[in-house]
Motif scaffolding. Structure first.
Motif, PDB file in Angstrom:
ATOM      1  N   ALA A 260      -3.173  -1.919   5.693  1.00 30.03           N
ATOM      2  CA  ALA A 260      -3.574  -2.000   4.288  1.00 30.03           C
ATOM      3  C   ALA A 260      -2.422  -1.689   3.348  1.00 30.03           C
ATOM      4  CB  ALA A 260      -4.733  -1.047   4.027  1.00 30.03           C
ATOM      5  N   LEU A 261      -1.525  -0.775   3.746  1.00 26.41           N
ATOM      6  CA  LEU A 261      -0.410  -0.378   2.885  1.00 26.41           C
ATOM      7  C   LEU A 261       0.693  -1.421   2.866  1.00 26.41           C
ATOM      8  CD1 LEU A 261       1.013   1.831   1.145  1.00 26.41           C
ATOM      9  CD2 LEU A 261       1.997   2.689   3.287  1.00 26.41           C
ATOM     10  N   HIS A 262       0.996  -2.010   4.000  1.00 26.69           N
ATOM     11  CA  HIS A 262       2.153  -2.904   4.129  1.00 26.69           C
ATOM     12  C   HIS A 262       1.830  -4.296   3.591  1.00 26.69           C
ATOM     13  CE1 HIS A 262       3.999  -0.235   7.542  1.00 26.69           C
ATOM     14  NE2 HIS A 262       4.186   0.256   6.332  1.00 26.69           N
ATOM     15  N   VAL A 263       1.735  -4.371   2.291  1.00 29.45           N
ATOM     16  CA  VAL A 263       1.513  -5.624   1.572  1.00 29.45           C
ATOM     17  C   VAL A 263       2.592  -5.728   0.498  1.00 29.45           C
ATOM     18  CG1 VAL A 263      -0.969  -5.609   2.036  1.00 29.45           C
ATOM     19  CG2 VAL A 263      -0.087  -4.526  -0.046  1.00 29.45           C
ATOM     20  N   PRO A 264       2.816  -6.920  -0.058  1.00 28.64           N
ATOM     21  CA  PRO A 264       3.877  -7.063  -1.056  1.00 28.64           C
ATOM     22  C   PRO A 264       3.700  -6.107  -2.231  1.00 28.64           C
ATOM     23  CG  PRO A 264       3.197  -9.212  -0.268  1.00 28.64           C
ATOM     24  CD  PRO A 264       2.232  -8.228   0.330  1.00 28.64           C
ATOM     25  N   ALA A 265       4.803  -5.484  -2.611  1.00 23.80           N
ATOM     26  CA  ALA A 265       4.824  -4.519  -3.705  1.00 23.80           C
ATOM     27  C   ALA A 265       5.351  -5.186  -4.971  1.00 23.80           C
ATOM     28  CB  ALA A 265       5.709  -3.331  -3.338  1.00 23.80           C
TER      29      ALA A 265
ATOM     30  N   LEU B 231       7.748  13.158  -7.755  1.00 21.95           N
ATOM     31  CA  LEU B 231       6.385  13.476  -8.175  1.00 21.95           C
ATOM     32  C   LEU B 231       5.896  12.479  -9.223  1.00 21.95           C
ATOM     33  CD1 LEU B 231       4.042  15.533  -7.892  1.00 21.95           C
ATOM     34  CD2 LEU B 231       4.952  16.644  -9.916  1.00 21.95           C
ATOM     35  N   LEU B 232       6.774  12.070 -10.120  1.00 22.83           N
ATOM     36  CA  LEU B 232       6.379  11.088 -11.130  1.00 22.83           C
ATOM     37  C   LEU B 232       5.983   9.763 -10.475  1.00 22.83           C
ATOM     38  CD1 LEU B 232       9.028  11.773 -13.922  1.00 22.83           C
ATOM     39  CD2 LEU B 232       6.587  12.334 -13.966  1.00 22.83           C
ATOM     40  N   ASN B 233       6.664   9.387  -9.386  1.00 19.78           N
ATOM     41  CA  ASN B 233       6.260   8.188  -8.646  1.00 19.78           C
ATOM     42  C   ASN B 233       4.844   8.333  -8.104  1.00 19.78           C
ATOM     43  OD1 ASN B 233       8.659   6.771  -8.979  1.00 19.78           O
ATOM     44  ND2 ASN B 233       9.569   7.575  -7.108  1.00 19.78           N
ATOM     45  N   GLU B 234       4.523   9.503  -7.567  1.00 20.45           N
ATOM     46  CA  GLU B 234       3.185   9.723  -7.036  1.00 20.45           C
ATOM     47  C   GLU B 234       2.137   9.663  -8.142  1.00 20.45           C
ATOM     48  OE1 GLU B 234       2.793  12.656  -3.733  1.00 20.45           O
ATOM     49  OE2 GLU B 234       4.813  13.234  -4.337  1.00 20.45           O
ATOM     50  N   LEU B 235       2.449  10.275  -9.281  1.00 17.52           N
ATOM     51  CA  LEU B 235       1.511  10.254 -10.398  1.00 17.52           C
ATOM     52  C   LEU B 235       1.233   8.826 -10.857  1.00 17.52           C
ATOM     53  CD1 LEU B 235       2.931  13.259 -12.449  1.00 17.52           C
ATOM     54  CD2 LEU B 235       0.612  13.119 -11.525  1.00 17.52           C
ATOM     55  N   ARG B 236       2.248   7.984 -10.812  1.00 16.80           N
ATOM     56  CA  ARG B 236       2.065   6.613 -11.272  1.00 16.80           C
ATOM     57  C   ARG B 236       1.375   5.727 -10.248  1.00 16.80           C
ATOM     58  NH1 ARG B 236       6.645   2.103 -13.122  1.00 16.80           N
ATOM     59  NH2 ARG B 236       5.129   0.420 -13.487  1.00 16.80           N
ATOM     60  N   TRP B 237       1.803   5.812  -8.976  1.00 22.08           N
ATOM     61  CA  TRP B 237       1.432   4.777  -8.023  1.00 22.08           C
ATOM     62  C   TRP B 237       0.262   5.134  -7.109  1.00 22.08           C
ATOM     63  CZ3 TRP B 237       2.833   0.108  -8.993  1.00 22.08           C
ATOM     64  CH2 TRP B 237       4.035  -0.146  -9.662  1.00 22.08           C
ATOM     65  N   LEU B 238       0.005   6.406  -6.852  1.00 18.17           N
ATOM     66  CA  LEU B 238      -1.083   6.728  -5.918  1.00 18.17           C
ATOM     67  C   LEU B 238      -2.452   6.304  -6.431  1.00 18.17           C
ATOM     68  CD1 LEU B 238      -0.048  10.069  -4.184  1.00 18.17           C
ATOM     69  CD2 LEU B 238       0.569   7.705  -3.676  1.00 18.17           C
ATOM     70  N   PRO B 239      -2.750   6.431  -7.719  1.00 20.35           N
ATOM     71  CA  PRO B 239      -4.045   5.903  -8.185  1.00 20.35           C
ATOM     72  C   PRO B 239      -4.175   4.396  -7.982  1.00 20.35           C
ATOM     73  CG  PRO B 239      -3.143   7.438  -9.788  1.00 20.35           C
ATOM     74  CD  PRO B 239      -2.048   7.170  -8.794  1.00 20.35           C
ATOM     75  N   PHE B 240      -3.066   3.677  -8.009  1.00 23.21           N
ATOM     76  CA  PHE B 240      -3.072   2.235  -7.771  1.00 23.21           C
ATOM     77  C   PHE B 240      -3.311   1.924  -6.293  1.00 23.21           C
ATOM     78  CE2 PHE B 240      -0.424  -1.370  -6.361  1.00 23.21           C
ATOM     79  CZ  PHE B 240      -1.013  -2.417  -7.050  1.00 23.21           C
ATOM     80  N   LEU B 241      -2.694   2.706  -5.403  1.00 23.48           N
ATOM     81  CA  LEU B 241      -2.764   2.411  -3.980  1.00 23.48           C
ATOM     82  C   LEU B 241      -4.060   2.888  -3.330  1.00 23.48           C
ATOM     83  CD1 LEU B 241       0.887   3.305  -2.908  1.00 23.48           C
ATOM     84  CD2 LEU B 241      -0.126   1.019  -2.965  1.00 23.48           C
ATOM     85  N   ALA B 242      -4.583   4.010  -3.773  1.00 18.99           N
ATOM     86  CA  ALA B 242      -5.698   4.653  -3.073  1.00 18.99           C
ATOM     87  C   ALA B 242      -6.889   3.734  -2.821  1.00 18.99           C
ATOM     88  CB  ALA B 242      -6.139   5.905  -3.828  1.00 18.99           C
ATOM     89  N   PRO B 243      -7.352   2.948  -3.794  1.00 16.36           N
ATOM     90  CA  PRO B 243      -8.528   2.102  -3.529  1.00 16.36           C
ATOM     91  C   PRO B 243      -8.289   1.030  -2.477  1.00 16.36           C
ATOM     92  CG  PRO B 243      -8.121   2.326  -5.896  1.00 16.36           C
ATOM     93  CD  PRO B 243      -6.914   2.843  -5.190  1.00 16.36           C
ATOM     94  N   ARG B 244      -7.039   0.767  -2.167  1.00 14.80           N
ATOM     95  CA  ARG B 244      -6.692  -0.278  -1.211  1.00 14.80           C
ATOM     96  C   ARG B 244      -6.530   0.251   0.208  1.00 14.80           C
ATOM     97  NH1 ARG B 244      -5.041  -1.051  -6.217  1.00 14.80           N
ATOM     98  NH2 ARG B 244      -4.690  -3.153  -7.055  1.00 14.80           N
ATOM     99  N   LEU B 245      -6.622   1.567   0.383  1.00 13.25           N
ATOM    100  CA  LEU B 245      -6.317   2.184   1.673  1.00 13.25           C
ATOM    101  C   LEU B 245      -7.578   2.730   2.330  1.00 13.25           C
ATOM    102  CD1 LEU B 245      -3.079   4.086   0.611  1.00 13.25           C
ATOM    103  CD2 LEU B 245      -3.255   1.870   1.778  1.00 13.25           C
ATOM    104  N   PRO B 246      -7.672   2.631   3.676  1.00 15.01           N
ATOM    105  CA  PRO B 246      -8.870   3.094   4.377  1.00 15.01           C
ATOM    106  C   PRO B 246      -8.837   4.570   4.763  1.00 15.01           C
ATOM    107  CG  PRO B 246      -7.404   2.010   5.916  1.00 15.01           C
ATOM    108  CD  PRO B 246      -6.748   1.897   4.565  1.00 15.01           C
ATOM    109  N   VAL B 247      -7.765   5.267   4.403  1.00 13.75           N
ATOM    110  CA  VAL B 247      -7.604   6.689   4.714  1.00 13.75           C
ATOM    111  C   VAL B 247      -7.336   7.421   3.402  1.00 13.75           C
ATOM    112  CG1 VAL B 247      -6.198   8.396   5.956  1.00 13.75           C
ATOM    113  CG2 VAL B 247      -6.685   6.160   7.009  1.00 13.75           C
ATOM    114  N   PRO B 248      -7.952   8.580   3.180  1.00 18.10           N
ATOM    115  CA  PRO B 248      -7.707   9.317   1.932  1.00 18.10           C
ATOM    116  C   PRO B 248      -6.237   9.681   1.757  1.00 18.10           C
ATOM    117  CG  PRO B 248      -9.667  10.161   3.024  1.00 18.10           C
ATOM    118  CD  PRO B 248      -9.010   9.214   3.995  1.00 18.10           C
ATOM    119  N   ILE B 249      -5.789   9.640   0.516  1.00 17.90           N
ATOM    120  CA  ILE B 249      -4.439  10.074   0.151  1.00 17.90           C
ATOM    121  C   ILE B 249      -4.564  10.999  -1.053  1.00 17.90           C
ATOM    122  CG2 ILE B 249      -3.407   7.963   1.057  1.00 17.90           C
ATOM    123  CD1 ILE B 249      -3.028   7.006  -1.839  1.00 17.90           C
ATOM    124  N   PRO B 250      -3.550  11.808  -1.343  1.00 20.12           N
ATOM    125  CA  PRO B 250      -3.666  12.827  -2.392  1.00 20.12           C
ATOM    126  C   PRO B 250      -3.451  12.266  -3.808  1.00 20.12           C
ATOM    127  CG  PRO B 250      -1.549  13.013  -1.326  1.00 20.12           C
ATOM    128  CD  PRO B 250      -2.309  11.962  -0.557  1.00 20.12           C
TER     129      PRO B 250
END
Length: 310
Positions: free
Chosen positions: A137-142, A70-89
């Motif tokens: 959109a997701l599969h880019v260098p991390a 859950l801590l990973n989601e709290l940290r990284w989903l706000p970073f990833l969401a603007p880059r993705l064409p499908v909504p994520i939580p």
């Protein structure tokens, strides 16, 4: 089914979670939301979920291992969401341990719709191109500090003993065919290049669908509403994500999905051979689940699709 889940009974929770506790946590941390309607939704392998009013959900780890996810989601989903064409939580708000509850928790958006595991593979074919766009959109260098996962996005050789042992002990009629496909994946070239972002668990039960736009005949095909459950988020070989095209789709949908990703510069021919081997892993796990589990039918479908490809 998260990456660390074997087929078998759901692990016991190591903390009690009920509506009274969730109310207490909300009152202490987010009192402006504490008066909203609250209702139990699901008690999964890792998290309990409560719906909060019409548009939010509370997600609470039910065991220690889920807290770091859950801590990973709290940290990284706000970073990833603007880059993705499908909504994520993307978490709306966070919560810390308190009120006798030992883990972090989160308030996330509620997506109206249903699990894609509850609709037919033929209906799922309708979102194949859009799901491909999500992965493009997701599969880019991390970045170097992206989460690490021991059983997703990793070289197949590191999973060989576990998967081979499971297949050899299986009573599936398709065992020999699945083993042959697994061996082809093991023999394929390994992932080269940068570690790419990987969802880790994008099977149909982690995809939310609903009626799409009407066509000229007045029909509303299934549309992709959201991709959820990023608890297994990691970086590495994208083949472990691409495997799910055998779980989601029929031949037609899989052709559309692969066609939409054919020119992805960071994929190689070996990527799809490895992806098929990852699909063997997932499908054999899911097919062994109880028939009442929605992922059982997904696994059975996946095995059928894999054997068609063999």
């Amino acid at each position: 089914m998260n990456a660390t889940h074997p087929a078998g009974p759901k692990p016991d929770a190591d903390v009690g979670i009920d509506e009274e506790l969730v109310r207490a946590l909300l009152s202490a941390r987010h009192p402006d939301l504490a008066g909203r309607g609250l209702g139990f939704v699901d008690d999964g392998w890792d998290n309990a979920v409560y719906r909060l009013g019409p548009d939010l959900a509370v997600r609470l780890p039910r065991r220690a291992g889920a807290n770091s996810l859950l801590l990973n989601e709290l940290r990284w989903l706000p970073f990833l969401a603007p880059r993705l064409p499908v909504p994520i939580p993307v978490p709306v708000r966070g919560g810390k341990p308190g009120e006798g509850y030992p883990y972090h928790w989160a308030i996330m958006p509620w997506f109206e719709g249903r699990s894609a595991a509850t609709v037919s593979p033929q209906e799922r074919d309708g979102y194949a191109v859009r799901l491909a766009a999500f992965f493009r959109a997701l599969h880019v260098p991390a970045p170097a500090d992206a989460p690490k996962n021991p059983v997703r996005g990793v070289p197949l050789k590191g999973r060989d003993a576990t998967v081979r042992g499971r297949l050899e002990a299986s009573v599936l009629e398709a065992r020999d065919g699945l083993l042959a496909l697994w061996d082809e994946g093991i023999a394929a070239a390994e992932h080269r290049g940068p570690r790419l972002w990987v969802h880790g668990d994008p099977h149909p039960h982690n995809v939310v669908v609903g009626p799409g736009d009407q066509d000229g005949a007045g029909h509303a095909p299934i549309g992709l509403r959201a991709v959820i459950d990023f608890g297994d988020l990691t970086a590495g070989d994208p083949a472990s994500d691409l495997a799910v095209c055998w779980l989601h789709f029929t031949d037609a949908g899989r052709e559309a999905f692969r066609g939409a990703l054919a020119d992805h510069a960071l994929y190689s021919p070996g990527t799809w051979v490895r992806a098929r081997a990852w699909a063997v892993n997932y499908a054999s796990l899911m097919a062994a689940l109880p028939e009442a589990d929605p992922l059982h039918a997904v696994g059975v479908h996946g095995i059928g699709q894999l054997l068609r490809d063999e």
